[in-house]
Design an enzyme around this catalytic site. Structure first.
Site, mmCIF file in Angstrom:
data_model
loop_
_atom_site.group_PDB
_atom_site.id
_atom_site.type_symbol
_atom_site.label_atom_id
_atom_site.label_comp_id
_atom_site.label_asym_id
_atom_site.label_seq_id
_atom_site.Cartn_x
_atom_site.Cartn_y
_atom_site.Cartn_z
ATOM 1 N N VAL A 27 87.011 90.042 63.427
ATOM 2 C CA VAL A 27 87.877 91.094 62.873
ATOM 3 C C VAL A 27 88.219 90.861 61.408
ATOM 4 C CG1 VAL A 27 88.898 91.715 65.089
ATOM 5 C CG2 VAL A 27 89.932 89.885 63.726
ATOM 6 N N GLY A 28 87.823 89.720 60.865
ATOM 7 C CA GLY A 28 88.145 89.463 59.462
ATOM 8 C C GLY A 28 87.313 88.343 58.901
ATOM 9 N N ARG A 29 87.171 88.373 57.592
ATOM 10 C CA ARG A 29 86.458 87.300 56.897
ATOM 11 C C ARG A 29 87.013 87.179 55.492
ATOM 12 N NH1 ARG A 29 82.485 91.269 56.806
ATOM 13 N NH2 ARG A 29 81.370 90.320 58.524
ATOM 14 N N GLY A 30 86.812 86.024 54.906
ATOM 15 C CA GLY A 30 87.268 85.798 53.540
ATOM 16 C C GLY A 30 86.795 84.453 53.062
ATOM 17 N N GLY A 33 87.226 81.651 55.652
ATOM 18 C CA GLY A 33 86.366 81.563 56.820
ATOM 19 C C GLY A 33 86.332 82.881 57.571
ATOM 20 N N HIS A 34 86.424 82.820 58.906
ATOM 21 C CA HIS A 34 86.314 84.011 59.753
ATOM 22 C C HIS A 34 87.458 84.033 60.766
ATOM 23 C CE1 HIS A 34 82.214 84.497 58.161
ATOM 24 N NE2 HIS A 34 82.091 83.199 58.341
ATOM 25 N N ASP A 151 101.657 83.458 47.927
ATOM 26 C CA ASP A 151 100.528 84.395 48.019
ATOM 27 C C ASP A 151 100.909 85.595 48.881
ATOM 28 O OD1 ASP A 151 98.006 85.371 47.472
ATOM 29 O OD2 ASP A 151 97.066 84.335 49.152
#
Length: 501
Positions: A27-30, A33-34, A151
């Site tokens: 559902v996500g990455r950046g 990682g994942h 952040d």
């Protein structure tokens, strides 16, 4: 350590792939990682979880920091770290969290897309208030425990979906968090650049070294304004680039276009900022004379006499020392008027926002290809800019050479004119001497131009030959451009001399 005992311990250690089903549920990455949506295998537990796989092998400093803090921090509005999995076979690190179906980035994006339709749907006022209050509550807990998040942005503010914690805000991604009670060195020396540019406080952009929890308050103010307008208040086209230099011209320009240029009386310590000299060199106060937060929010139909605007002003004060704290913000009159904030930000209403979509490898490849194309375009633009700079330098050098040649030609012409003037003066002097000798010979000559008693015929011829030779020598000294003029002058002189005789 005994090898057999080590192998036995590894076999007994739980493996994430044995306990959870998560394949095909990314559902996500950046850069971290994942993230996968997961549920337990062979269990009556129907709860959803989030599995965060740390990029790379082993534990990075960011992952260690996040794990260390989250194991100690427990608050309803801070994401809950349930367990850490370490895989000794492939050296992967997995973090298990409660699963949040929504986040502010997707929620604001949903309403921003609705603004383009004929019937725009803004974030409900009660929902905005509930979201802001819970964000402040979570940050107040972190600050009370001497932790700076550093952040804060909409993507890191999660909102729980259906379940026991429906509509509960969760502050996530503690990878940049720091303890600030007694740091060994200024925080700016640890990480010179923190916080995504759009949510970065002005003191960070001006190179502040000993920044405080006020940087989190500024970011919350940016998020609050974005919830009210569905637009990032300090949107800047420049991408978020990690760099050792905190100064960012375009982002400061965007802040000043909204807030106006800071007055010395409003921010007394601005002159102490490391980048203050660069600020005064790059910006003119007069360019932002008509800019203010009041005018910006009025364009988005937020009245300046509303309690929401008054709180926003306190969150977005330029001077970090005057900026409101999280505790003070939670006691603001904005939260005491209807509608009151609720634990469920959706206030029991149906959730209109879509659930997270699963990402595929094709999506990843497409994004990778898009990123490569973007990098190629940026490289082409950089090459074009370099060629333009080289062309400008070449044109500048040619211009300098032309100017130097013109100067040399002017000097040569000036020298030639001086030489001509000197030659003319010499010729006039010689002509005067010749006239004087001719007059003397006339007095000495006899009738019909014959030599007089003082000069015989032979002397006269010798003298005439000497004069002709002198005239020829003078003519040779003249430049080529004056030869014809000089010869005419000599002929006239010789003709006059012969007439006298």
């Amino acid at each position: 350590m005994d090898y057999e005992f080590k192998m036995k311990t590894q076999q007994e250690r739980a493996k994430v792939e044995d306990l959870f089903e998560y394949e095909g549920c990314k559902v996500g990455r950046g850069t971290y990682g994942h993230v996968y949506k997961a549920h337990r295998k062979e269990s009556n537990d129907t709860k959803d979880y989030a599995l965060k796989q740390i990029e790379g092998t082993g534990l990075s400093m960011s992952a260690c920091r996040e794990i260390a803090l989250l194991r100690e921090l427990k608050h309803p509005n801070v994401i809950n770290l349930i367990r850490v999995f370490l895989s000794h076979t492939d050296r992967k690190v997995w973090l298990l969290f409660d699963y949040a179906e929504h986040d502010l980035w997707h929620i604001i994006k949903f309403h921003r897309a609705a603004k383009a339709t004929k019937k725009p749907v803004m974030v409900p006022k009660g929902m905005v208030k509930s979201l802001l209050y819970q964000i402040l509550d979570g940050i107040h807990y972190l600050h009370s425990n001497w932790v700076l998040h550093r952040d804060l942005k909409p993507a890191n503010i999660l909102v729980m979906g259906e379940g026991n914690e429906r509509g509960r805000v969760k502050i996530a991604d503690m990878g940049f968090a720091r303890l600030f009670n007694a740091p060994l060195k200024p925080l700016a020396d640890l990480d010179p650049v923190v916080v995504t540019f759009w949510y970065r406080a002005p003191e960070l952009l001006l190179g502040a070294r000993h920044y405080t929890k006020a940087i989190d308050i500024w970011a919350i103010g940016c998020i609050f304004a974005e919830l009210l307008t569905s637009e990032p208040i300090f949107h800047c086209r420049q991408e978020d680039i990690k760099t050792s230099n905190p100064y960012h011209h375009d982002q400061l320009d965007r802040i000043f276009n909204v807030m106006g240029f800071p007055q010395d009386k409003d921010w007394e310590d601005i002159r102490k900022m490391p980048e203050h000299h660069t600020l005064t060199k790059d910006f003119k106060r007069s360019n932002y004379a008509n800019c203010s937060l009041v005018k910006y929010m009025e364009r988005h139909k937020i009245k300046p006499d509303s309690k929401a605007f008054h709180l926003l002003q306190k969150l977005l004060l330029m001077d970090p020392n005057k900026r409101i704290t999280s505790e003070q913000a939670m006691q603001d009159p904005y939260f005491s008027e209807d509608p009151m904030p609720t634990a469920d930000v959706f206030a029991g209403c149906p959730i209109p926002y879509p659930k997270r979509e699963f990402l595929t490898d094709e999506d990843q490849d497409d994004k990778g290809e898009s990123k490569r194309q973007q990098q190629q375009q940026q490289q082409q633009q950089a090459n074009q800019q370099a060629q333009q700079n080289q062309q400008q330098q070449a044109n500048h050098q040619n211009q300098q050479q032309n100017q130097q040649q013109q100067a040399n030609q002017q000097n040569q012409q000036s020298q030639q004119q001086q030489q001509q003037q000197q030659m003319q003066q010499q010729q006039q002097a010689q002509a005067g001497g010749m006239d004087h000798s001719a007059a003397k010979r006339v007095r000495m000559s006899g009738p019909n131009g014959q030599p007089g008693n003082g000069m015989n015929q032979q002397d006269y011829q010798v003298q005439q030959a000497q004069q002709a030779a002198a005239a020829a020598a003078a003519a040779q000294q003249q430049q080529q451009q004056q030869q014809q003029q000089q010869m005419m002058f000599n002929n006239q002189q010789q003709g006059g001399f012969q007439q006298r005789y």
